[in-house]
Structures are given as structure tokens and as C-alpha cells.
Design an enzyme around this catalytic site. Structure first.
Site, PDB file in Angstrom:
ATOM      1  N   PRO A 242       0.170   5.163   5.705  1.00  0.00           N
ATOM      2  CA  PRO A 242       1.535   5.174   5.167  1.00  0.00           C
ATOM      3  C   PRO A 242       2.415   4.188   5.938  1.00  0.00           C
ATOM      4  O   PRO A 242       2.341   4.104   7.160  1.00  0.00           O
ATOM      5  CB  PRO A 242       2.028   6.602   5.398  1.00  0.00           C
ATOM      6  CG  PRO A 242       0.821   7.403   5.659  1.00  0.00           C
ATOM      7  CD  PRO A 242      -0.176   6.475   6.257  1.00  0.00           C
TER       8      PRO A 242
ATOM      9  N   LYS B 276      -0.517  13.325   6.635  1.00  0.00           N
ATOM     10  CA  LYS B 276      -1.406  12.267   7.138  1.00  0.00           C
ATOM     11  C   LYS B 276      -1.361  12.269   8.662  1.00  0.00           C
ATOM     12  O   LYS B 276      -0.363  12.661   9.267  1.00  0.00           O
ATOM     13  CB  LYS B 276      -0.945  10.893   6.634  1.00  0.00           C
ATOM     14  CG  LYS B 276      -0.815  10.769   5.125  1.00  0.00           C
ATOM     15  CD  LYS B 276      -2.086  10.304   4.508  1.00  0.00           C
ATOM     16  CE  LYS B 276      -1.882  10.073   3.009  1.00  0.00           C
ATOM     17  NZ  LYS B 276      -3.048   9.513   2.383  1.00  0.00           N
TER      18      LYS B 276
END
Length: 120
Positions: free
Chosen positions: A2, A33
Site C-alpha cells: 500500500p 496489511k
């Protein structure tokens, strides 16, 4: 994987030095994540006008492989807006976030792509 890119007309010197790290924590929690894959950059002092004024404003792009979608983006938007508006003094109605769900083949890492890392 990300990556959040935030640009704002708030002067760079008014942005806390640890703000990108703070945003990485928000991303990791919201997206689910590992934080060691999260990346955030904050560029202040951008020549940015919103609605024809130079009042504090921002634009952001959040790229992720997965974990984005109609319902997920609402959650991410809420978490990011709370953090960004509070830290930078930007009104919530003076910022956009664009969400980009990238395919694994479109994100390079460690000399290859996530397509190869995840086994294609």
C-alpha cells in the site's frame, strides 16, 4: 505494497516529521496489511487551490493490491480523514482521496513484481 501519497498546501514546516509513519500505521490497521509493506509520503507547500482559495486543502492517492472496494474504501476514507484533518487542520470537505486497486503485475518490489512474489 500500500502506498499513500498526500499533497497539501499546508506548509511543510507545519507537518509533523513523523506524520508519514503515523499514516503507515493507519494504513496497516485499516487495510489489514503488514506495516513493513506500507509506504506514505507527505508533500507540503504544494501550490494548490481548492474552490479558488488557498485555504488548507489536500489531495491523496491510495494504491493497494486488494483490500479496496466499495465498503472497504468507506472505512479507509474515515480513518484517513480523521488522521489527516486533525493533524493538518484541513476541513474534511477540502480533500479528495483517490483509491487505486493495482493488479499484482503492476507493482514492482525487490527487483520483480508482486505477481511473481505471490506465485502468479
Amino acid at each position: 505494497m500500500p502506498y499513500l501519497r498526500l499533497e497539501t498546501n499546508v506548509p511543510q514546516e507545519k507537518i509533523p516529521k513523523d506524520f508519514p509513519a503515523t499514516l503507515c500505521g493507519v494504513l496497516a490497521k485499516s487495510l489489514g496489511k503488514p506495516i513493513n509493506y506500507c509506504c506514505a509520503s507527505v508533500t507540503g507547500g504544494v501550490n494548490l487551490s481548492w474552490g479558488g482559495t488557498d485555504a488548507p486543502a489536500a489531495q491523496a492517492t491510495l494504491m493497494s493490491i486488494g483490500a479496496l472496494g466499495v465498503d472497504q474504501n468507506k472505512k479507509h476514507s474515515k480513518a484517513l480523514y480523521q488522521t489527516i484533518t486533525q493533524a493538518l487542520g484541513i476541513s474534511a470537505d477540502r480533500m479528495y482521496i483517490s483509491f487505486v486497486d493495482a493488479p499484482t503485475s503492476a507493482v514492482g518490489y525487490n527487483g520483480t513484481t508482486f505477481h511473481d512474489i505471490f506465485g502468479g
